[in-house]
Design a protein around this motif. Structure first.
Motif, mmCIF file in Angstrom:
data_model
loop_
_atom_site.group_PDB
_atom_site.id
_atom_site.type_symbol
_atom_site.label_atom_id
_atom_site.label_comp_id
_atom_site.label_asym_id
_atom_site.label_seq_id
_atom_site.Cartn_x
_atom_site.Cartn_y
_atom_site.Cartn_z
ATOM 1 N N THR A 135 -29.514 -4.930 -3.954
ATOM 2 C CA THR A 135 -30.023 -3.616 -3.579
ATOM 3 C C THR A 135 -29.963 -3.471 -2.073
ATOM 4 O O THR A 135 -30.096 -4.442 -1.326
ATOM 5 C CB THR A 135 -31.478 -3.368 -4.063
ATOM 6 O OG1 THR A 135 -32.333 -4.339 -3.486
ATOM 7 C CG2 THR A 135 -31.565 -3.404 -5.578
ATOM 8 N N VAL A 136 -29.737 -2.231 -1.630
ATOM 9 C CA VAL A 136 -29.628 -1.908 -0.204
ATOM 10 C C VAL A 136 -30.688 -0.867 0.115
ATOM 11 O O VAL A 136 -30.808 0.142 -0.586
ATOM 12 C CB VAL A 136 -28.215 -1.355 0.132
ATOM 13 C CG1 VAL A 136 -28.118 -1.009 1.601
ATOM 14 C CG2 VAL A 136 -27.138 -2.354 -0.286
ATOM 15 N N ARG A 137 -31.455 -1.117 1.178
ATOM 16 C CA ARG A 137 -32.471 -0.165 1.622
ATOM 17 C C ARG A 137 -32.142 0.293 3.038
ATOM 18 O O ARG A 137 -31.701 -0.500 3.856
ATOM 19 C CB ARG A 137 -33.862 -0.790 1.577
ATOM 20 C CG ARG A 137 -34.267 -1.140 0.145
ATOM 21 C CD ARG A 137 -35.709 -1.516 0.021
ATOM 22 N NE ARG A 137 -36.615 -0.420 0.279
ATOM 23 C CZ ARG A 137 -36.950 0.543 -0.586
ATOM 24 N NH1 ARG A 137 -36.376 0.558 -1.774
ATOM 25 N NH2 ARG A 137 -37.803 1.469 -0.285
ATOM 26 N N GLY A 138 -32.343 1.583 3.275
ATOM 27 C CA GLY A 138 -32.083 2.133 4.587
ATOM 28 C C GLY A 138 -32.131 3.645 4.544
ATOM 29 O O GLY A 138 -32.898 4.228 3.774
ATOM 30 N N GLN A 139 -31.294 4.264 5.358
ATOM 31 C CA GLN A 139 -31.210 5.721 5.431
ATOM 32 C C GLN A 139 -29.770 6.164 5.267
ATOM 33 O O GLN A 139 -28.870 5.552 5.845
ATOM 34 C CB GLN A 139 -31.741 6.221 6.772
ATOM 35 C CG GLN A 139 -33.250 6.122 6.912
ATOM 36 C CD GLN A 139 -33.970 7.057 5.970
ATOM 37 O OE1 GLN A 139 -33.630 8.214 5.848
ATOM 38 N NE2 GLN A 139 -34.981 6.536 5.264
ATOM 39 N N PRO A 140 -29.546 7.248 4.508
ATOM 40 C CA PRO A 140 -28.166 7.733 4.310
ATOM 41 C C PRO A 140 -27.575 8.286 5.618
ATOM 42 O O PRO A 140 -28.248 8.601 6.536
ATOM 43 C CB PRO A 140 -28.299 8.835 3.278
ATOM 44 C CG PRO A 140 -29.752 9.058 3.049
ATOM 45 C CD PRO A 140 -30.514 8.022 3.761
ATOM 46 N N VAL A 150 -19.814 -4.935 -0.389
ATOM 47 C CA VAL A 150 -20.493 -3.736 -0.846
ATOM 48 C C VAL A 150 -20.028 -2.580 0.038
ATOM 49 O O VAL A 150 -20.268 -2.574 1.236
ATOM 50 C CB VAL A 150 -22.024 -3.899 -0.773
ATOM 51 C CG1 VAL A 150 -22.724 -2.632 -1.234
ATOM 52 C CG2 VAL A 150 -22.475 -5.108 -1.589
ATOM 53 N N ASP A 151 -19.346 -1.620 -0.561
ATOM 54 C CA ASP A 151 -18.866 -0.432 0.145
ATOM 55 C C ASP A 151 -19.884 0.683 -0.101
ATOM 56 O O ASP A 151 -20.082 1.111 -1.236
ATOM 57 C CB ASP A 151 -17.484 -0.032 -0.383
ATOM 58 C CG ASP A 151 -16.909 1.210 0.285
ATOM 59 O OD1 ASP A 151 -17.601 1.849 1.111
ATOM 60 O OD2 ASP A 151 -15.754 1.536 -0.029
ATOM 61 N N MET A 152 -20.514 1.151 0.968
ATOM 62 C CA MET A 152 -21.521 2.197 0.835
ATOM 63 C C MET A 152 -20.892 3.583 0.686
ATOM 64 O O MET A 152 -21.586 4.551 0.420
ATOM 65 C CB MET A 152 -22.475 2.162 2.031
ATOM 66 C CG MET A 152 -23.254 0.857 2.149
ATOM 67 S SD MET A 152 -24.176 0.386 0.659
ATOM 68 C CE MET A 152 -25.371 1.714 0.552
ATOM 69 N N GLY A 153 -19.569 3.686 0.862
ATOM 70 C CA GLY A 153 -18.880 4.961 0.705
ATOM 71 C C GLY A 153 -18.805 5.782 1.973
ATOM 72 O O GLY A 153 -17.924 6.612 2.129
ATOM 73 N N ARG A 154 -19.730 5.544 2.879
ATOM 74 C CA ARG A 154 -19.758 6.195 4.194
ATOM 75 C C ARG A 154 -20.695 5.392 5.077
ATOM 76 O O ARG A 154 -21.423 4.522 4.594
ATOM 77 C CB ARG A 154 -20.227 7.641 4.072
ATOM 78 C CG ARG A 154 -21.661 7.793 3.622
ATOM 79 C CD ARG A 154 -22.031 9.256 3.383
ATOM 80 N NE ARG A 154 -23.442 9.501 3.243
ATOM 81 C CZ ARG A 154 -24.201 9.174 2.225
ATOM 82 N NH1 ARG A 154 -23.680 8.498 1.215
ATOM 83 N NH2 ARG A 154 -25.480 9.465 2.183
ATOM 84 N N THR A 155 -20.731 5.676 6.347
ATOM 85 C CA THR A 155 -21.622 4.961 7.257
ATOM 86 C C THR A 155 -23.073 5.335 6.960
ATOM 87 O O THR A 155 -23.404 6.517 6.844
ATOM 88 C CB THR A 155 -21.278 5.293 8.719
ATOM 89 O OG1 THR A 155 -19.935 4.882 8.961
ATOM 90 C CG2 THR A 155 -22.196 4.552 9.680
ATOM 91 N N VAL A 156 -23.906 4.322 6.812
ATOM 92 C CA VAL A 156 -25.338 4.490 6.549
ATOM 93 C C VAL A 156 -26.103 3.562 7.495
ATOM 94 O O VAL A 156 -25.520 2.692 8.143
ATOM 95 C CB VAL A 156 -25.693 4.159 5.080
ATOM 96 C CG1 VAL A 156 -25.012 5.113 4.116
ATOM 97 C CG2 VAL A 156 -25.361 2.717 4.733
ATOM 98 N N THR A 157 -27.405 3.739 7.552
ATOM 99 C CA THR A 157 -28.264 2.841 8.318
ATOM 100 C C THR A 157 -28.909 1.874 7.336
ATOM 101 O O THR A 157 -29.633 2.304 6.434
ATOM 102 C CB THR A 157 -29.335 3.633 9.083
ATOM 103 O OG1 THR A 157 -28.673 4.538 9.972
ATOM 104 C CG2 THR A 157 -30.221 2.697 9.896
#
Length: 160
Positions: free
Chosen positions: A155-160, A70-77
């Motif tokens: 699904t992914v939960r966190g902060q952008p 899963v590539d989030m596209g940028r670093t996320v938390t």
């Protein structure tokens, strides 16, 4: 600012991944059924991503595992990942996380053994990463006498 020693609670929210790809021991593109990988993000129970089938739960000694990157596209938390499996039980998997889509850069941060249905994977502490790997280490039995993983939602939960 918060007083010294105080902790702040950050509310995790649903994050939208940029893309998902099949991932094997050699990295992206070496995983099972790459043409179906996008279905793991919401294909539904009737249209999941499936691994190839194998003669044994441990890939008939052909490989060490298979998964979905899963590539989030940028670093996320990332605080938590949920994976909906087609099998009711018998699956063992790891959540790996890192900065590069390379096996050695994706250490395990959570795992579940002999599970099925909805699997909640939560790192011990939130991780700051771009890539998440749902890595299968043991496959559940299918209805044809083989072993095969199926994922119909991540699904992914966190902060952008």
């Amino acid at each position: 600012p918060a007083p010294a020693g105080a902790t702040t609670t950050v509310t995790a929210r649903l994050l939208t991944p940029a893309r998902v790809t099949a991932f094997g021991p050699s990295g992206p593109g070496s995983g099972d059924n790459p043409q179906l990988a996008a279905q793991a993000m919401g294909g539904g129970q009737s249209a999941p991503w499936y691994s190839q089938w194998y003669a044994t739960p441990r890939f008939a000694s052909l490989k060490t595992g298979t998964g979905l990157l899963v590539d989030m596209g940028r670093t996320v938390t990332v605080a938590a990942v949920r994976v909906w499996l087609t099998a009711g039980s018998g699956t063992s998997l790891q959540l790996r996380a890192g900065a590069k889509p390379v096996p050695s850069w994706l250490p395990p941060v959570a795992s579940a053994a002999n599970t099925g249905g909805l699997v909640r994977l939560q790192p011990g502490a939130p991780v700051h990463v771009r890539y998440l790997l749902v890595w299968f280490t043991k496959l559940p039995p299918d209805n044809a006498g083989h072993y095969q993983a199926g994922v119909y939602r991540i699904t992914v939960r966190g902060q952008p």
